[in-house]
Design a protein around this motif. Structure first.
Motif, PDB file in Angstrom:
ATOM      1  N   ALA A 168       0.828  -1.257  -0.012  1.00 51.86           N
ATOM      2  CA  ALA A 168      -0.012   0.134   0.047  1.00 51.86           C
ATOM      3  C   ALA A 168       0.780   1.188  -0.008  1.00 51.86           C
ATOM      4  CB  ALA A 168      -0.896   0.047   1.443  1.00 51.86           C
ATOM      5  N   ALA A 169       0.533   2.121  -1.106  1.00 52.93           N
ATOM      6  CA  ALA A 169       1.428   3.412  -1.010  1.00 52.93           C
ATOM      7  C   ALA A 169       2.793   3.408  -1.534  1.00 52.93           C
ATOM      8  CB  ALA A 169       1.115   4.391   0.289  1.00 52.93           C
ATOM      9  N   ALA A 170       3.191   2.083  -2.011  1.00 52.13           N
ATOM     10  CA  ALA A 170       4.595   1.962  -2.241  1.00 52.13           C
ATOM     11  C   ALA A 170       4.634   1.331  -3.929  1.00 52.13           C
ATOM     12  CB  ALA A 170       5.465   1.300  -1.691  1.00 52.13           C
ATOM     13  N   GLY A 171       3.738   0.554  -4.265  1.00 49.96           N
ATOM     14  CA  GLY A 171       3.623  -0.090  -5.783  1.00 49.96           C
ATOM     15  C   GLY A 171       3.945  -1.940  -5.480  1.00 49.96           C
ATOM     16  N   VAL A 172       4.407  -2.315  -6.582  1.00 51.61           N
ATOM     17  CA  VAL A 172       4.346  -3.873  -6.617  1.00 51.61           C
ATOM     18  C   VAL A 172       6.068  -4.193  -6.992  1.00 51.61           C
ATOM     19  CG1 VAL A 172       3.563  -5.883  -8.307  1.00 51.61           C
ATOM     20  CG2 VAL A 172       2.067  -3.612  -8.009  1.00 51.61           C
ATOM     21  N   PHE A 173       6.171  -5.327  -6.073  1.00 53.03           N
ATOM     22  CA  PHE A 173       7.627  -5.546  -6.215  1.00 53.03           C
ATOM     23  C   PHE A 173       7.693  -7.224  -5.784  1.00 53.03           C
ATOM     24  CE2 PHE A 173       7.046  -1.801  -3.833  1.00 53.03           C
ATOM     25  CZ  PHE A 173       7.953  -0.968  -4.500  1.00 53.03           C
ATOM     26  N   ALA A 174       9.026  -7.675  -6.181  1.00 54.85           N
ATOM     27  CA  ALA A 174       9.287  -8.947  -5.941  1.00 54.85           C
ATOM     28  C   ALA A 174      10.659  -8.959  -5.250  1.00 54.85           C
ATOM     29  CB  ALA A 174       9.731  -9.980  -7.293  1.00 54.85           C
ATOM     30  N   GLU A 175      10.673 -10.059  -4.249  1.00 51.50           N
ATOM     31  CA  GLU A 175      11.710 -10.199  -3.327  1.00 51.50           C
ATOM     32  C   GLU A 175      12.079 -11.880  -3.384  1.00 51.50           C
ATOM     33  OE1 GLU A 175      11.281  -7.100   0.407  1.00 51.50           O
ATOM     34  OE2 GLU A 175      10.780  -9.281   0.676  1.00 51.50           O
ATOM     35  N   ILE A 176      13.441 -11.812  -3.537  1.00 56.90           N
ATOM     36  CA  ILE A 176      14.300 -13.311  -3.407  1.00 56.90           C
ATOM     37  C   ILE A 176      14.981 -13.179  -2.079  1.00 56.90           C
ATOM     38  CG2 ILE A 176      15.703 -14.911  -4.287  1.00 56.90           C
ATOM     39  CD1 ILE A 176      14.816 -13.649  -7.332  1.00 56.90           C
ATOM     40  N   GLU A 177      14.991 -14.323  -1.529  1.00 55.01           N
ATOM     41  CA  GLU A 177      15.562 -14.371   0.021  1.00 55.01           C
ATOM     42  C   GLU A 177      16.250 -15.537   0.433  1.00 55.01           C
ATOM     43  OE1 GLU A 177      14.278 -14.383   4.528  1.00 55.01           O
ATOM     44  OE2 GLU A 177      13.295 -12.630   3.499  1.00 55.01           O
ATOM     45  N   ALA A 178      17.428 -15.482   0.921  1.00 55.84           N
ATOM     46  CA  ALA A 178      18.081 -16.827   1.576  1.00 55.84           C
ATOM     47  C   ALA A 178      18.378 -16.672   2.861  1.00 55.84           C
ATOM     48  CB  ALA A 178      19.270 -17.170   0.549  1.00 55.84           C
ATOM     49  N   ILE A 179      18.512 -17.488   3.670  1.00 54.16           N
ATOM     50  CA  ILE A 179      18.706 -17.474   4.890  1.00 54.16           C
ATOM     51  C   ILE A 179      20.221 -18.123   5.358  1.00 54.16           C
ATOM     52  CG2 ILE A 179      18.368 -18.223   7.405  1.00 54.16           C
ATOM     53  CD1 ILE A 179      16.791 -15.823   6.106  1.00 54.16           C
ATOM     54  N   ALA A 180      21.296 -17.445   5.487  1.00 57.82           N
ATOM     55  CA  ALA A 180      22.531 -17.698   5.604  1.00 57.82           C
ATOM     56  C   ALA A 180      22.601 -18.229   7.310  1.00 57.82           C
ATOM     57  CB  ALA A 180      23.474 -17.170   5.159  1.00 57.82           C
ATOM     58  N   GLU A 181      23.268 -19.399   7.652  1.00 62.71           N
ATOM     59  CA  GLU A 181      23.283 -19.596   9.106  1.00 62.71           C
ATOM     60  C   GLU A 181      24.410 -19.067   9.812  1.00 62.71           C
ATOM     61  OE1 GLU A 181      21.120 -21.000  11.127  1.00 62.71           O
ATOM     62  OE2 GLU A 181      19.678 -21.450   9.492  1.00 62.71           O
ATOM     63  N   ALA A 182      25.735 -18.788   8.964  1.00 62.26           N
ATOM     64  CA  ALA A 182      26.906 -18.355   9.307  1.00 62.26           C
ATOM     65  C   ALA A 182      27.482 -17.110   8.180  1.00 62.26           C
ATOM     66  CB  ALA A 182      27.728 -19.377   9.426  1.00 62.26           C
ATOM     67  N   LEU A 183      28.406 -16.234   8.664  1.00 53.72           N
ATOM     68  CA  LEU A 183      29.021 -15.201   7.898  1.00 53.72           C
ATOM     69  C   LEU A 183      29.583 -15.925   6.867  1.00 53.72           C
ATOM     70  CD1 LEU A 183      30.371 -12.977  10.492  1.00 53.72           C
ATOM     71  CD2 LEU A 183      29.162 -12.473   8.960  1.00 53.72           C
ATOM     72  N   GLU A 184      30.137 -17.213   6.963  1.00 53.22           N
ATOM     73  CA  GLU A 184      30.934 -17.543   5.727  1.00 53.22           C
ATOM     74  C   GLU A 184      30.135 -18.231   4.526  1.00 53.22           C
ATOM     75  OE1 GLU A 184      31.234 -20.605   9.233  1.00 53.22           O
ATOM     76  OE2 GLU A 184      31.273 -18.550   8.855  1.00 53.22           O
ATOM     77  N   ASP A 185      28.762 -18.553   4.822  1.00 45.29           N
ATOM     78  CA  ASP A 185      27.818 -18.668   3.939  1.00 45.29           C
ATOM     79  C   ASP A 185      27.285 -17.639   3.042  1.00 45.29           C
ATOM     80  OD1 ASP A 185      27.979 -21.265   4.891  1.00 45.29           O
ATOM     81  OD2 ASP A 185      26.560 -21.055   6.253  1.00 45.29           O
ATOM     82  N   ILE A 186      27.539 -16.512   3.597  1.00 44.53           N
ATOM     83  CA  ILE A 186      26.758 -15.137   2.766  1.00 44.53           C
ATOM     84  C   ILE A 186      27.106 -15.183   1.422  1.00 44.53           C
ATOM     85  CG2 ILE A 186      26.679 -12.832   3.003  1.00 44.53           C
ATOM     86  CD1 ILE A 186      26.727 -12.715   6.004  1.00 44.53           C
ATOM     87  N   GLY A 187      28.463 -15.304   1.194  1.00 45.29           N
ATOM     88  CA  GLY A 187      28.846 -15.084  -0.362  1.00 45.29           C
ATOM     89  C   GLY A 187      27.933 -16.010  -1.298  1.00 45.29           C
ATOM     90  N   VAL A 188      28.010 -17.460  -0.975  1.00 37.91           N
ATOM     91  CA  VAL A 188      27.396 -18.122  -1.911  1.00 37.91           C
ATOM     92  C   VAL A 188      25.622 -18.142  -1.727  1.00 37.91           C
ATOM     93  CG1 VAL A 188      29.137 -20.233  -2.038  1.00 37.91           C
ATOM     94  CG2 VAL A 188      27.556 -20.128  -0.041  1.00 37.91           C
TER      95      VAL A 188
END
Length: 218
Positions: A168-188
């Protein structure tokens, strides 16, 4: 736990849905959300890049037979962003009570954004949590209302969440999300998110949060 996500503006909702369908992706949930963000009494979250919110969420299961629905509230803290490629940050989310079942026909029909809190089943405890935070000095800001379609998809060994949002009041969007359990997993995790976005033809990155976009329209 680290949230690795990217948000994109959608020029054609129909084209996005058709692209997903061509890959065999099926929506699993229809979700109504009202997010109440809270200003810290002694720390400027805009400057620190942090966020604290209470989310009220009504979820309809589109896969099960018969269709079912539940609702719940969450307290979520998001830390400062850790990179510039994606919105990667530490996230802590705490449920404020158990999920409660209700009849899905009690939700508004269609894809309308013009729903009010009174259109949705009452969520016990959420308002009391907001009032408690106010007593502690936190200040609620502009609520963010969304109607979302959500699903998950395996890509490059990651279980990615795909979301189509009407905000509402912003528009239409798509999001893609992953959950990384540790800092070293963030890059992949970032690689998987960005590669799936490219496969879906998503390239119009929206760097602002939904709260910022809604506040910009005030």
């Amino acid at each position: 736990m680290y949230e690795v996500e990217q948000k994109f503006r959608i020029a054609s909702a129909d084209a996005f849905h058709e692209k997903l369908a061509s890959l065999g992706v099926r929506w699993r949930n229809r979700v109504f959300e009202i997010d109440t963000y809270l200003k810290h009494p002694a720390r400027n979250f805009v400057e620190t890049g942090e966020a604290l919110r209470i989310r009220r969420q009504w979820v309809v299961d589109l896969v099960g037979e018969p269709c079912s629905a539940t609702f719940c509230a969450f307290l979520t803290y998001k830390g400062p962003k850790l990179d510039v490629l994606t919105k990667t940050r530490r996230e802590t989310e705490l449920p404020l009570g158990d999920r409660i079942a209700f009849a899905p026909e009690r939700l508004p029909l269609g894809e309308t954004l013009f729903f009010e809190e009174g259109d949705l089943p009452t969520l016990p405890g959420a308002d009391e949590w907001i009032e408690t935070m106010k007593i502690l000095g936190f200040v609620p800001v502009q609520p963010v209302k969304k109607v979302r379609m959500k699903t998950s998809w395996q890509h490059q060994g990651w279980n990615l969440e795909i979301t189509f949002d009407r905000v509402a009041a912003a528009g239409v969007f798509a999001e893609i999300e992953a959950i990384a359990e540790a800092l070293e997993d963030i890059g992949v995790a970032q690689d998987a998110v960005l590669d799936l976005a490219q496969s879906l033809g998503l390239n119009d990155v929206e760097p602002k949060s939904y709260l910022s976009l809604v506040m910009d329209k005030k």
